[in-house]
Design an enzyme around this catalytic site. Structure first.
Site, PDB file in Angstrom:
ATOM      1  N   HIS A  45       0.803  -1.228   0.000  1.00  0.00           N
ATOM      2  CA  HIS A  45       0.000   0.000   0.000  1.00  0.00           C
ATOM      3  C   HIS A  45       0.842   1.287   0.000  1.00  0.00           C
ATOM      4  O   HIS A  45       0.734   2.151   0.856  1.00  0.00           O
ATOM      5  CB  HIS A  45      -1.109  -0.003   1.055  1.00  0.00           C
ATOM      6  CG  HIS A  45      -0.758  -0.306   2.481  1.00  0.00           C
ATOM      7  ND1 HIS A  45       0.256   0.290   3.156  1.00  0.00           N
ATOM      8  CD2 HIS A  45      -1.355  -1.144   3.371  1.00  0.00           C
ATOM      9  CE1 HIS A  45       0.282  -0.143   4.397  1.00  0.00           C
ATOM     10  NE2 HIS A  45      -0.677  -1.025   4.552  1.00  0.00           N
TER      11      HIS A  45
ATOM     12  N   GLU B 251      -5.745  -7.246   8.993  1.00  0.00           N
ATOM     13  CA  GLU B 251      -5.346  -6.837   7.647  1.00  0.00           C
ATOM     14  C   GLU B 251      -5.099  -8.077   6.782  1.00  0.00           C
ATOM     15  O   GLU B 251      -4.709  -9.142   7.268  1.00  0.00           O
ATOM     16  CB  GLU B 251      -4.106  -5.922   7.680  1.00  0.00           C
ATOM     17  CG  GLU B 251      -3.917  -5.213   6.350  1.00  0.00           C
ATOM     18  CD  GLU B 251      -2.952  -4.040   6.381  1.00  0.00           C
ATOM     19  OE1 GLU B 251      -2.273  -3.815   7.398  1.00  0.00           O
ATOM     20  OE2 GLU B 251      -2.874  -3.336   5.345  1.00  0.00           O
TER      21      GLU B 251
ATOM     22  N   HIS C 224      -1.263  -2.291  13.965  1.00  0.00           N
ATOM     23  CA  HIS C 224      -1.263  -1.225  13.007  1.00  0.00           C
ATOM     24  C   HIS C 224      -2.665  -0.780  12.617  1.00  0.00           C
ATOM     25  O   HIS C 224      -2.845   0.233  11.939  1.00  0.00           O
ATOM     26  CB  HIS C 224      -0.440  -1.751  11.797  1.00  0.00           C
ATOM     27  CG  HIS C 224      -0.711  -1.206  10.467  1.00  0.00           C
ATOM     28  ND1 HIS C 224      -1.069  -1.948   9.384  1.00  0.00           N
ATOM     29  CD2 HIS C 224      -0.667   0.075  10.029  1.00  0.00           C
ATOM     30  CE1 HIS C 224      -1.219  -1.201   8.322  1.00  0.00           C
ATOM     31  NE2 HIS C 224      -0.990   0.024   8.667  1.00  0.00           N
TER      32      HIS C 224
ATOM     33  N   ASP D  30       2.203  -6.915  13.528  1.00  0.00           N
ATOM     34  CA  ASP D  30       3.031  -6.006  12.724  1.00  0.00           C
ATOM     35  C   ASP D  30       4.208  -5.398  13.504  1.00  0.00           C
ATOM     36  O   ASP D  30       5.245  -5.065  12.915  1.00  0.00           O
ATOM     37  CB  ASP D  30       2.177  -4.850  12.175  1.00  0.00           C
ATOM     38  CG  ASP D  30       1.391  -5.232  10.933  1.00  0.00           C
ATOM     39  OD1 ASP D  30       1.645  -6.313  10.364  1.00  0.00           O
ATOM     40  OD2 ASP D  30       0.517  -4.449  10.525  1.00  0.00           O
TER      41      ASP D  30
HETATM   42 FE1  FEO Z   1      -1.047  -4.225   9.128  1.00  0.00          FE
HETATM   43 FE2  FEO Z   1       1.078  -6.762   8.184  1.00  0.00          FE
HETATM   44  O1  FEO Z   1      -0.530  -5.796   8.244  1.00  0.00           O
END
Ligand code: FEO
Length: 398
Positions: A28, A84, A148, A167
């Site tokens: 991202h 996520e 995160h 994370d």
């Molecule tokens: Fe916030 Fe590794 O995903």
């Protein structure tokens, strides 16, 4: 099924069963030049427990690694520390394949997972501090909101003093090595910092609090097992100390000078500013945005005190790459910076004001007036650039 992938033993009871993504180049917006890993972990307790899963295309790799230790059907519990997609993208499919007794996530995690995916089974929410018996072992959960995502939590395996930190303390680094002591410490420091700057920087205040909360808890860590990159089994202190330092965002006597240029006028101004910084005793990095990744620029700001940004004006705007970088850097909320804007123009010159406005939105304290050069910087303009560099150096050193 022909099995290719094997688990990696961490302790007598815990195995790494994740996946290595050698080809990832963008996460991202974060340029992941070295790929990444998606770490999942298997606890072979009375209640066999899977901690996190992997990005959807890597499910088969994870399942093969699990099958190299136990029959996946024997998994009793799955814990999702973070919703996520790089960690939960194949959770639903894994649940269908394994049919665990229960799946756990934080309260926000349970909700977020349901918003992203459909499940044929309930997700059980757990509270901050709650313990889960695995029979002969115990997991304790710790909410880590915004690290995160709002759903994030740590899981601590008490008997092994092993922290599953999702994370946090991770890095995007594909490697054949699984442990910190197998990788050059300079690489670990760079990649952990690069990850922190590009993922965790906006949450620095929360990280500082979390480090305090963990210290106050009296928990000790023999192993820290993040969801990306190597497992910290030897040098846990360094990564925690690095996080404490980065979270403080204390300014240093280093400036980041970054610019976009059309016909080298803005580049000449950048060079003169750097000469002034150097003459004033500050260190600097000079980054032409066209030759740099946006991720490099935020990384350089991780331990800096000034951000000085220049752009030529194109069609009444800053150059597209400058807009890209400024949007990215603003979103990551670096703190405690001074800075300035500069640039060249042919007939209108809006880019310089736009950069100033963005720096102001970022709460960067502007030093002096923005410097503008019409067409080509004159000797007087270049002298102003050198003086700006000296002034900023004096502020940084003071
Ligand atoms: Fe916030 Fe590794 O995903």
């Amino acid at each position: 099924m022909n099995s290719v992938y094997n688990a990696v033993k961490i302790t007598d009871k815990v195995y790494w069963v994740g996946a290595v993504d050698w080809n990832l180049r963008d996460f991202h917006g974060y340029t992941t030049r070295k790929g990444s890993t998606y770490n999942a972990y298997l606890i072979v307790a009375d209640k066999i427990t899977l901690i996190d899963t992997v990005k959807a295309p890597f499910k088969e790799e994870m399942m093969q690694r699990i099958a190299s230790v136990i029959d996946p059907q024997k998994i009793a519990y799955i814990v999702s520390n973070h919703s996520e997609m790089d960690h939960s993208g194949c959770l639903s499919e894994t649940m269908d394949a394994v049919k665990p007794e229960k799946v756990f996530a934080s309260a926000i995690g349970a909700k977020t997972l349901r918003e992203h995916f459909s499940f044929n089974q309930e997700i059980t929410p757990v509270k901050d501090g709650e313990q889960l018996s695995l029979g002969d072992m115990t997991l304790q959960f710790m909410e880590t909101r915004m690290l995160h995502w709002p759903d994030s939590m740590f899981s601590y395996l008490m008997e092994e003093e092993l922290l599953f930190s999702q994370d946090a303390f991770g890095m995007h680094l594909a490697s054949a090595k699984r442990f910190d002591d197998e990788i050059d410490p300079a690489v670990l420091h760079f990649e952990a910092g690069y990850y922190y700057a590009n993922i965790l920087l906006p949450y620095s205040a929360l990280i500082a609090k979390l480090i305090g909360k963990v210290a106050a808890s009296g928990l000790t860590f023999k192993i820290i097992a993040p969801d990306h990159g190597p497992i910290w089994r030897t040098d846990k202190k360094s990564i925690i100390d690095w996080y404490a330092k980065w979270a403080a965002q204390k300014p240093t006597a280093k400036a980041v000078v970054t610019y976009g240029t059309m016909w080298k006028s803005t580049e000449k101004m950048a060079g003169a500013i750097c000469e002034g910084l150097s003459a004033g005793g500050a260190s600097y990095v000079l980054l032409n945005m066209e030759a740099s990744y946006r991720s490099d620029i935020i990384y350089e700001l991780l331990e800096a005190g000034a951000l000085i940004v220049g752009s030529a004006t194109l069609n009444n705007n800053m150059l597209p790459k400058v807009a890209d970088v400024m949007t990215y850097v603003k979103g990551l909320k670096p703190q405690n910076l001074i800075g300035a804007a500069f640039g060249s123009y042919g007939w209108s010159g809006e880019a310089i004001r736009q950069i100033q406005d963005t720096l102001t939105e970022m709460k960067v304290e502007l030093v002096g007036e923005a410097i503008r050069a019409k067409n080509v910087p004159t000797p007087d303009i270049l002298a102003q650039c050198r003086d700006l560099g000296k002034t900023i150096a004096a502020r940084l050193k003071g």
